[in-house]
Design a protein around this motif. Structure first.
Motif, PDB file in Angstrom:
ATOM      1  N   LYS A  12     -14.725   5.401  -0.678  1.00 27.90           N
ATOM      2  CA  LYS A  12     -13.706   5.594  -1.704  1.00 27.90           C
ATOM      3  C   LYS A  12     -12.520   4.692  -1.385  1.00 27.90           C
ATOM      4  CE  LYS A  12     -13.223   9.990  -1.062  1.00 27.90           C
ATOM      5  NZ  LYS A  12     -12.743  11.400  -1.185  1.00 27.90           N
ATOM      6  N   PRO A  13     -12.043   3.911  -2.345  1.00 31.61           N
ATOM      7  CA  PRO A  13     -10.900   3.034  -2.072  1.00 31.61           C
ATOM      8  C   PRO A  13      -9.666   3.836  -1.672  1.00 31.61           C
ATOM      9  CG  PRO A  13     -11.968   2.442  -4.141  1.00 31.61           C
ATOM     10  CD  PRO A  13     -12.568   3.746  -3.705  1.00 31.61           C
ATOM     11  N   VAL A  14      -8.949   3.336  -0.690  1.00 29.02           N
ATOM     12  CA  VAL A  14      -7.691   3.965  -0.295  1.00 29.02           C
ATOM     13  C   VAL A  14      -6.641   3.666  -1.357  1.00 29.02           C
ATOM     14  CG1 VAL A  14      -5.753   3.736   1.313  1.00 29.02           C
ATOM     15  CG2 VAL A  14      -8.049   4.063   2.191  1.00 29.02           C
ATOM     16  N   PRO A  15      -5.929   4.680  -1.852  1.00 24.37           N
ATOM     17  CA  PRO A  15      -4.918   4.438  -2.892  1.00 24.37           C
ATOM     18  C   PRO A  15      -3.702   3.701  -2.336  1.00 24.37           C
ATOM     19  CG  PRO A  15      -4.828   6.718  -2.156  1.00 24.37           C
ATOM     20  CD  PRO A  15      -6.024   6.103  -1.484  1.00 24.37           C
ATOM     21  N   VAL A  16      -3.290   2.686  -3.054  1.00 22.98           N
ATOM     22  CA  VAL A  16      -2.081   1.924  -2.702  1.00 22.98           C
ATOM     23  C   VAL A  16      -1.207   1.848  -3.941  1.00 22.98           C
ATOM     24  CG1 VAL A  16      -1.146  -0.273  -1.910  1.00 22.98           C
ATOM     25  CG2 VAL A  16      -3.316   0.559  -0.974  1.00 22.98           C
ATOM     26  N   SER A  17       0.047   2.258  -3.806  1.00 24.45           N
ATOM     27  CA  SER A  17       0.987   2.217  -4.937  1.00 24.45           C
ATOM     28  C   SER A  17       1.778   0.916  -4.891  1.00 24.45           C
ATOM     29  CB  SER A  17       1.938   3.423  -4.874  1.00 24.45           C
ATOM     30  OG  SER A  17       1.224   4.629  -4.987  1.00 24.45           O
ATOM     31  N   TRP A  18       1.455   0.057  -5.831  1.00 28.62           N
ATOM     32  CA  TRP A  18       2.069  -1.270  -5.910  1.00 28.62           C
ATOM     33  C   TRP A  18       3.590  -1.182  -5.908  1.00 28.62           C
ATOM     34  CZ3 TRP A  18      -0.033  -6.316  -6.862  1.00 28.62           C
ATOM     35  CH2 TRP A  18       0.883  -7.260  -7.305  1.00 28.62           C
ATOM     36  N   ASP A  19       4.144  -0.240  -6.695  1.00 29.97           N
ATOM     37  CA  ASP A  19       5.588  -0.172  -6.882  1.00 29.97           C
ATOM     38  C   ASP A  19       6.331   0.349  -5.646  1.00 29.97           C
ATOM     39  OD1 ASP A  19       4.250   2.281  -7.448  1.00 29.97           O
ATOM     40  OD2 ASP A  19       6.083   3.081  -8.308  1.00 29.97           O
ATOM     41  N   LYS A  20       5.605   0.907  -4.674  1.00 26.03           N
ATOM     42  CA  LYS A  20       6.257   1.424  -3.475  1.00 26.03           C
ATOM     43  C   LYS A  20       6.308   0.398  -2.345  1.00 26.03           C
ATOM     44  CE  LYS A  20       5.121   6.243  -4.470  1.00 26.03           C
ATOM     45  NZ  LYS A  20       4.387   7.457  -4.026  1.00 26.03           N
ATOM     46  N   LEU A  21       5.639  -0.715  -2.518  1.00 32.28           N
ATOM     47  CA  LEU A  21       5.673  -1.778  -1.520  1.00 32.28           C
ATOM     48  C   LEU A  21       6.993  -2.530  -1.616  1.00 32.28           C
ATOM     49  CD1 LEU A  21       2.045  -3.146  -2.035  1.00 32.28           C
ATOM     50  CD2 LEU A  21       2.834  -1.669  -0.180  1.00 32.28           C
ATOM     51  N   ARG A  22       7.496  -2.992  -0.479  1.00 32.35           N
ATOM     52  CA  ARG A  22       8.809  -3.663  -0.464  1.00 32.35           C
ATOM     53  C   ARG A  22       8.776  -4.980  -1.232  1.00 32.35           C
ATOM     54  NH1 ARG A  22       8.148  -2.242   5.167  1.00 32.35           N
ATOM     55  NH2 ARG A  22       9.198  -0.244   5.574  1.00 32.35           N
ATOM     56  N   ASN A  23       7.722  -5.744  -1.055  1.00 34.75           N
ATOM     57  CA  ASN A  23       7.539  -6.994  -1.789  1.00 34.75           C
ATOM     58  C   ASN A  23       6.139  -6.927  -2.400  1.00 34.75           C
ATOM     59  OD1 ASN A  23       7.015  -9.661  -2.620  1.00 34.75           O
ATOM     60  ND2 ASN A  23       8.335 -10.506  -1.031  1.00 34.75           N
ATOM     61  N   PRO A  24       6.008  -6.289  -3.569  1.00 33.68           N
ATOM     62  CA  PRO A  24       4.690  -5.914  -4.090  1.00 33.68           C
ATOM     63  C   PRO A  24       3.640  -7.016  -4.086  1.00 33.68           C
ATOM     64  CG  PRO A  24       6.399  -4.930  -5.423  1.00 33.68           C
ATOM     65  CD  PRO A  24       7.100  -5.840  -4.459  1.00 33.68           C
ATOM     66  N   GLN A  25       3.945  -8.185  -4.613  1.00 32.70           N
ATOM     67  CA  GLN A  25       2.919  -9.213  -4.731  1.00 32.70           C
ATOM     68  C   GLN A  25       2.463  -9.704  -3.361  1.00 32.70           C
ATOM     69  OE1 GLN A  25       3.911 -12.492  -7.285  1.00 32.70           O
ATOM     70  NE2 GLN A  25       1.887 -13.391  -7.185  1.00 32.70           N
TER      71      GLN A  25
ATOM     72  N   GLY B 277      -4.847   1.298   4.220  1.00 32.67           N
ATOM     73  CA  GLY B 277      -3.807   2.321   4.168  1.00 32.67           C
ATOM     74  C   GLY B 277      -2.758   2.152   5.241  1.00 32.67           C
ATOM     75  N   TRP B 278      -3.193   1.782   6.439  1.00 26.99           N
ATOM     76  CA  TRP B 278      -2.260   1.585   7.551  1.00 26.99           C
ATOM     77  C   TRP B 278      -1.306   0.425   7.264  1.00 26.99           C
ATOM     78  CZ3 TRP B 278      -1.251  -2.424  10.977  1.00 26.99           C
ATOM     79  CH2 TRP B 278      -0.466  -2.097  12.086  1.00 26.99           C
ATOM     80  N   MET B 279      -1.849  -0.663   6.716  1.00 24.79           N
ATOM     81  CA  MET B 279      -1.003  -1.814   6.405  1.00 24.79           C
ATOM     82  C   MET B 279      -0.043  -1.482   5.269  1.00 24.79           C
ATOM     83  SD  MET B 279      -0.231  -4.791   7.451  1.00 24.79           S
ATOM     84  CE  MET B 279      -1.639  -5.206   8.489  1.00 24.79           C
ATOM     85  N   ALA B 280      -0.516  -0.738   4.271  1.00 25.87           N
ATOM     86  CA  ALA B 280       0.368  -0.319   3.181  1.00 25.87           C
ATOM     87  C   ALA B 280       1.516   0.529   3.717  1.00 25.87           C
ATOM     88  CB  ALA B 280      -0.424   0.447   2.130  1.00 25.87           C
ATOM     89  N   LEU B 281       1.224   1.394   4.667  1.00 26.91           N
ATOM     90  CA  LEU B 281       2.257   2.231   5.281  1.00 26.91           C
ATOM     91  C   LEU B 281       3.304   1.378   5.979  1.00 26.91           C
ATOM     92  CD1 LEU B 281       3.218   5.114   5.999  1.00 26.91           C
ATOM     93  CD2 LEU B 281       1.779   4.959   8.056  1.00 26.91           C
ATOM     94  N   ARG B 282       2.871   0.310   6.625  1.00 26.63           N
ATOM     95  CA  ARG B 282       3.812  -0.597   7.303  1.00 26.63           C
ATOM     96  C   ARG B 282       4.787  -1.234   6.308  1.00 26.63           C
ATOM     97  NH1 ARG B 282       1.452   1.672  10.512  1.00 26.63           N
ATOM     98  NH2 ARG B 282       3.436   2.707  10.527  1.00 26.63           N
ATOM     99  N   PHE B 283       4.323  -1.374   5.058  1.00 27.67           N
ATOM    100  CA  PHE B 283       5.156  -2.009   4.030  1.00 27.67           C
ATOM    101  C   PHE B 283       5.847  -0.991   3.130  1.00 27.67           C
ATOM    102  CE2 PHE B 283       2.132  -5.716   4.612  1.00 27.67           C
ATOM    103  CZ  PHE B 283       3.052  -6.480   5.312  1.00 27.67           C
ATOM    104  N   GLY B 284       5.833   0.282   3.530  1.00 27.98           N
ATOM    105  CA  GLY B 284       6.632   1.283   2.820  1.00 27.98           C
ATOM    106  C   GLY B 284       5.893   2.205   1.881  1.00 27.98           C
TER     107      GLY B 284
ATOM    108  N   ALA C 261      -1.223  -8.547  -1.093  1.00 27.97           N
ATOM    109  CA  ALA C 261      -2.169  -9.533  -0.563  1.00 27.97           C
ATOM    110  C   ALA C 261      -2.481  -9.254   0.903  1.00 27.97           C
ATOM    111  CB  ALA C 261      -1.604 -10.939  -0.727  1.00 27.97           C
ATOM    112  N   ILE C 262      -1.454  -8.907   1.674  1.00 20.75           N
ATOM    113  CA  ILE C 262      -1.645  -8.621   3.098  1.00 20.75           C
ATOM    114  C   ILE C 262      -2.417  -7.319   3.275  1.00 20.75           C
ATOM    115  CG2 ILE C 262      -0.474  -8.200   5.292  1.00 20.75           C
ATOM    116  CD1 ILE C 262       1.836  -9.926   4.265  1.00 20.75           C
ATOM    117  N   VAL C 263      -2.094  -6.313   2.457  1.00 20.70           N
ATOM    118  CA  VAL C 263      -2.815  -5.040   2.504  1.00 20.70           C
ATOM    119  C   VAL C 263      -4.303  -5.272   2.213  1.00 20.70           C
ATOM    120  CG1 VAL C 263      -3.142  -2.826   1.326  1.00 20.70           C
ATOM    121  CG2 VAL C 263      -0.838  -3.588   1.937  1.00 20.70           C
TER     122      VAL C 263
END
Length: 233
Positions: A78-91, A29-36, A95-97
């Motif tokens: 429980k898996p932390v939710p990550v929204s693919w479409d909200k990441l700056r460079n999704p693919q 979740g923290w890494m996803a936050l770093r990417f938006g 991978a980094i998340v």
């Protein structure tokens, strides 16, 4: 090492397991936050409070049964939710998340290795403090090594599978991602046939050997303590 009761073993395993799965998920979740992506933050999942991450089956039931049976103890949150479409460079970002979780387990394994070394040093003069610390450090090293290597298996929805999807070219990434709905059943099949442990153990053993060498804990003493924690002695 002396035999431990079930209650003692549970008391030793609880903190390492909770920290292993909680920090793993927070790292995602923290890494996803770093990417938006603020999804995990908005859902209150960027916290080390284990209550927010507990999965009744993966965090409580499965580890408890394995512990009582004297088997390999592991679990999941429980898996932390990550929204693919909200990441700056999704693919790339996904991978980094995904990689952030296993890397968090590696860091924790190192910290627990240091704690185990401190516990062993204290055990002679202060056994009431040193012995539990040594056992807890051993448990922490093991559970984090297991979770790290298990999650790096390149099978969606495991973290390794998401990393693989993130680094492969588009068409290949799409084909691998289609495996995700069946990934859990494939994993169960590998587990029940023994193939999973056959593949996983050399990697886990290599990491643990490196850790005990790094902190100066005799390998024989470490694995003796681990067998005791599993009720095998």
């Amino acid at each position: 090492m002396e035999e431990l009761s079930v209650v003692q073993r549970i008391a030793i395993w609880v903190l390492p397991i909770l920290f292993a799965i909680t920090v793993h998920e927070v790292a995602h979740g923290w890494m996803a936050l770093r990417f938006g992506d603020h999804t995990a933050q908005m859902m209150g999942r960027l916290t080390l409070n284990p209550i927010n991450h507990i999965d009744p089956i993966g965090t409580l039931l499965v580890p408890g049964i394995l512990l009582m049976l004297g088997g390999v103890v592991f679990g999941w949150a429980k898996p932390v939710p990550v929204s693919w479409d909200k990441l700056r460079n999704p693919q790339r970002d996904m991978a980094i998340v995904a990689l952030a979780g296993p890397l968090a387990n590696l860091v924790m394994a190192i910290l627990w290795a240091i704690i185990s070394r401190i516990g062993i040093a204290l055990a002679l003069d202060f056994p009431m403090i040193g012995v539990p610390l040594a056992y807890m450090g051993i448990a922490g090293m093991f559970i984090n090594a297991i979770l790290m290597m298990l999650n790096l298996i390149p099978l969606p929805p495991l973290d390794g599978g998401r990393v693989l999807v993130g680094v492969l070219p588009g068409p290949l990434a799409y084909q691998v991602s289609r495996v995700e709905p069946y990934g859990f059943f494939i994993l169960l099949g590998l587990l029940f046939t023994g193939i999973l442990w056959y593949v996983l153990w050399p990697l886990v053993d290599g990491l643990l050997t490196g850790l005990v060498y790094f902190v100066g804990v005799p390998k024989r003493e470490f694995f003796g303590g681990l067998l005791t924690l599993m009720g095998a002695q």
